[in-house]
Every structure is written in C-alpha cells, then in structure tokens.
Design a protein around this motif. Sequence first.
Motif, mmCIF file in Angstrom:
data_model
loop_
_atom_site.group_PDB
_atom_site.id
_atom_site.type_symbol
_atom_site.label_atom_id
_atom_site.label_comp_id
_atom_site.label_asym_id
_atom_site.label_seq_id
_atom_site.Cartn_x
_atom_site.Cartn_y
_atom_site.Cartn_z
ATOM 1 N N LEU A 192 -43.912 58.308 0.142
ATOM 2 C CA LEU A 192 -45.000 58.259 -0.827
ATOM 3 C C LEU A 192 -45.947 57.095 -0.561
ATOM 4 O O LEU A 192 -47.152 57.197 -0.787
ATOM 5 C CB LEU A 192 -44.433 58.143 -2.240
ATOM 6 C CG LEU A 192 -43.780 59.399 -2.813
ATOM 7 C CD1 LEU A 192 -42.886 59.054 -3.999
ATOM 8 C CD2 LEU A 192 -44.873 60.394 -3.234
ATOM 9 N N ASP A 193 -45.409 55.988 -0.112
ATOM 10 C CA ASP A 193 -46.215 54.795 0.138
ATOM 11 C C ASP A 193 -45.711 54.094 1.393
ATOM 12 O O ASP A 193 -44.815 53.241 1.331
ATOM 13 C CB ASP A 193 -46.135 53.846 -1.069
ATOM 14 C CG ASP A 193 -46.954 52.585 -0.867
ATOM 15 O OD1 ASP A 193 -47.718 52.511 0.120
ATOM 16 O OD2 ASP A 193 -46.842 51.647 -1.697
ATOM 17 N N PRO A 194 -46.266 54.431 2.568
ATOM 18 C CA PRO A 194 -45.821 53.808 3.827
ATOM 19 C C PRO A 194 -45.978 52.294 3.834
ATOM 20 O O PRO A 194 -45.359 51.614 4.647
ATOM 21 C CB PRO A 194 -46.733 54.452 4.876
ATOM 22 C CG PRO A 194 -47.164 55.754 4.264
ATOM 23 C CD PRO A 194 -47.282 55.474 2.785
ATOM 24 N N GLY A 195 -46.789 51.767 2.923
ATOM 25 C CA GLY A 195 -46.972 50.333 2.846
ATOM 26 C C GLY A 195 -45.881 49.610 2.079
ATOM 27 O O GLY A 195 -45.896 48.384 1.977
ATOM 28 N N HIS A 196 -44.938 50.366 1.515
ATOM 29 C CA HIS A 196 -43.850 49.761 0.738
ATOM 30 C C HIS A 196 -42.805 49.218 1.717
ATOM 31 O O HIS A 196 -41.684 49.730 1.819
ATOM 32 C CB HIS A 196 -43.236 50.799 -0.195
ATOM 33 C CG HIS A 196 -42.763 50.235 -1.493
ATOM 34 N ND1 HIS A 196 -41.978 49.108 -1.580
ATOM 35 C CD2 HIS A 196 -42.989 50.629 -2.773
ATOM 36 C CE1 HIS A 196 -41.729 48.845 -2.845
ATOM 37 N NE2 HIS A 196 -42.336 49.738 -3.595
ATOM 38 N N ALA A 197 -43.172 48.137 2.389
ATOM 39 C CA ALA A 197 -42.392 47.682 3.544
ATOM 40 C C ALA A 197 -41.002 47.192 3.187
ATOM 41 O O ALA A 197 -40.098 47.223 4.032
ATOM 42 C CB ALA A 197 -43.154 46.583 4.277
ATOM 43 N N ASP A 198 -40.791 46.715 1.942
ATOM 44 C CA ASP A 198 -39.450 46.251 1.581
ATOM 45 C C ASP A 198 -38.416 47.370 1.687
ATOM 46 O O ASP A 198 -37.232 47.097 1.889
ATOM 47 C CB ASP A 198 -39.460 45.684 0.154
ATOM 48 C CG ASP A 198 -40.016 44.267 0.107
ATOM 49 O OD1 ASP A 198 -39.285 43.347 0.493
ATOM 50 O OD2 ASP A 198 -41.174 44.105 -0.293
ATOM 51 N N ALA A 199 -38.870 48.613 1.557
ATOM 52 C CA ALA A 199 -37.938 49.731 1.691
ATOM 53 C C ALA A 199 -37.340 49.783 3.094
ATOM 54 O O ALA A 199 -36.218 50.264 3.280
ATOM 55 C CB ALA A 199 -38.643 51.049 1.361
ATOM 56 N N HIS A 200 -38.086 49.305 4.080
ATOM 57 C CA HIS A 200 -37.562 49.273 5.449
ATOM 58 C C HIS A 200 -36.309 48.392 5.541
ATOM 59 O O HIS A 200 -35.411 48.667 6.341
ATOM 60 C CB HIS A 200 -38.620 48.736 6.414
ATOM 61 C CG HIS A 200 -39.639 49.736 6.826
ATOM 62 N ND1 HIS A 200 -39.341 50.832 7.610
ATOM 63 C CD2 HIS A 200 -40.971 49.812 6.554
ATOM 64 C CE1 HIS A 200 -40.438 51.540 7.819
ATOM 65 N NE2 HIS A 200 -41.441 50.948 7.192
ATOM 66 N N VAL A 201 -36.273 47.321 4.739
ATOM 67 C CA VAL A 201 -35.116 46.430 4.781
ATOM 68 C C VAL A 201 -33.864 47.178 4.329
ATOM 69 O O VAL A 201 -32.821 47.147 4.988
ATOM 70 C CB VAL A 201 -35.338 45.173 3.910
ATOM 71 C CG1 VAL A 201 -34.118 44.248 3.993
ATOM 72 C CG2 VAL A 201 -36.598 44.441 4.334
ATOM 73 N N GLY A 202 -33.975 47.867 3.175
ATOM 74 C CA GLY A 202 -32.834 48.620 2.664
ATOM 75 C C GLY A 202 -32.377 49.696 3.629
ATOM 76 O O GLY A 202 -31.176 49.883 3.861
#
Length: 425
Positions: A192-202
């Motif tokens: 939904l939001d490729p800019g939600h970079a913190d999700a990459h950490v999880g």
Amino acid sequence: MNHIFSTNKFFVGLISTAVFLMFLCLGITYATETLTELEVQIDSMSASEMAERALVDTLYYDFDPWFPRFKRRINQLESSSPTLANQLELMRFYFYMAGLNGELTHVLSFTSKFKIQTIKDDFLYYSSKTKVLAETILKNPKLSKEDYADAYFFLGASEGYMALLEYGEGNLFSALINGLSADNHLEDALELDPGHADAHVGLGVYRYGNTRLGGFGNFIMQGGSDLRLVGLRHIETALEKEILSKPLALKTLIWFYISEQINPDNADLPDSDPLSSYVVRSRALYLLDQYERLYFVDVPEGFVGNKGLAMMKGIQFVIDGDHAKALKQFEKNLEICDYLIRVKKFKLNPQYVDTIKAAVEFCRLMIAARVEGGTHSKACILVKDQIDFIENGGSMINYESSKIREEIQDVFYRHLKGLFSRLDC
C-alpha cells in the motif's frame, strides 16, 4: 523470533544536554519553569516524535521519564472522542509503549528462564491492545491509503512482538502463527505504501530469522527456503531511507552479520559471495563503526557505556582472535552491568553477568597462555578447566536462540581446543 527480532518500530534523535546545562546556568527558579515548559512541549508531541526521542534514550538506559509520558497520552486518548485520528494515534502509542517494555526486556536480558512478570505482562498487554485496535481501524471505510498502510504496519509489528513473546516462552506453534501473520501484514503495508520503510526491518528479521532457526518453522513458513540474503537486504534497504527504527535496525543487522561469520553453511563460500566470511565481516565492522559514531560519541553526562555494543564488539574480537581487545570489551560490559545493578537498580539477569565473567576468564586465559615463560602445566590445567566448563553446559554467551548461541559458543570452544593442542597438553 528471538531477542534480536525487534520488529519494534520507532525512532531517531535525542534531547540535547546543552539545553539542560543552559537551564542550570540561569538559576533555580528559571530552570524549574523552563523544564516545566519543556515537559509540556514533550507531552504534546505526536506518538512518532515522542518515540523518536525515547528509543535513543533507551540506548543510554534512560527509561524512567518515558513510561509516565506515554501513559499520560494513552489515558488522554482513551478518554477522548473516538475519532479516526484519535484511534490511529492511540494505536501508535499502544505500540510504542509495548516497544519501551520490549527494549527493557532486552536490557535486563530476559530469556525463557528469566523474566520479571510485571514487565512481561505490560509488554503483552500493550502489544495486544495495538493488535486489537489496528484490526478495528482496518474495518473503517473512511481510511485513506496511507492510513491503511499504517494500520497494517502496526498490526504486523504487534504480531511480531507477540511472536517474540511466544518464542521466548517456548510456545513455538503460537510464535509461528503470529510470525506468519506479521509477515503478511507487513507485506500489505509495503504494498500500500512502498515508502513505509520500517516495514522492511520487520520483514528482514522474519525472513532471515526463520531461515537461521531452520527446522519445522522454516519448512512450514518458508517452504524450507534459504531467505537469509533476502532478509539482510530488506534491512539494508530500510537503512538507506529515513526510518524511525534506525538504532534497532543497525543493532539487528550487526548481530546478523556476526552470526553469518560463524555459520557453518558459509564455510566454503568464495570471497565474492555476499554471505562469505570476508563480505559479512566487512559489513559487520562497518556497521559497528557507524552504530558507535551515531549514538555513542556525544552521550549524556554520567553514561558509562552500552552493554549491547560492548558485547557485539567483544564477540567480533573473539572471532578475529584478538583476545586482548575482546577482554577490554567484556570487562567494560561487567562495569556497565555493575552500574545498571548498583546505580540504576535494574534487576539484570544474573546469568548474563555470569556469562560475561566466563568470557573475561576465557580471554585472560588465552592471553596468559601465550605469554613467554608461563608455566606450561598450569596453562594446560586452566585450558582444560575452560573446556570442561563448556562441555558440561557452561556458556560464555547468553542468547535465547539455542542454535546461534551454540554457534557463537563454538568459537570459544575451538579457540580453547586449538590452544590445548598447541600447548601439547
């Protein structure tokens, strides 16, 4: 997931100590009024702004001011009109309150055998509150695309927290279920939001960790695939962007690269391979330097050091065979533990302190045994004692994942066996 599985999402920043020094120089009355104004200013911050400051403060073990601040905002939002904006903010505050408790469990070195029930209960309570509220928010037809992404992110992150707790408790099936849900919902957030970079950490933590733990969990959740590199690249991608969880992402990635240096699966890889000992060691050293420069150069007055940083540096020096430098880091770790117990009154896991003491003795032995003129027979006895210590279940590393703990422990063991052989004991 384990304690390096911090899908906890937050922050970067710190209140300047220069501000406080300026207040003190202006007299008691003015300082009291200004600090009150500062407290009001902090209390009026958004959840993300407040969490940004709180995470960095946890690196310096300054938890005390933040629990009441988060609690006050939670109480205010819970008693306010349940508008969408208020519910979204409350969800964030629930999660960050869980995060504060989560960071405290790491500082105190919680394991499946050591925990403080009230902290564990608060950790689970606020993680559960985040999950339930996020699920409720996702049913709201008025959500924007960004709000949907945010709700999915906090839902996935809270499920990751709960998987962490379940794993530590030994409830592997529940941990796997929550972990799979976390993975799916963090993917939803990024879609939904490729800019939600913190999700990459999880996602990075989940993909890498599931592979390293292996066994039934990896087979069920990832089809037995080796997703270590996928996981590492997720976290590397996050660090290329502005993320709230930068301190946690750096710390996690350093541990992963240290782990890969001793992973038996990498033994025969050429230097050009991204998981070769050469590449992962270089990356670990670079990130250790960056972590230290970013957070441990300009530090608050009275700060004695970060035991997590000392531990990572100590283990890296042991891997490199530099026992003198490793000794300094483990001794520093003991000083920090003493400070936390004696001054901060933290109820630190006694086993953690015992393992650091064992690491100190290991390093001293390795150094002493190489000193010319040392008593050969005495050195053999001491080396044999340390080997027996490990073979009888003793540990120089306190780590919740038995697989990775055993691999790190094996580094110590191999050094001892090599010395035992060279001394011709």
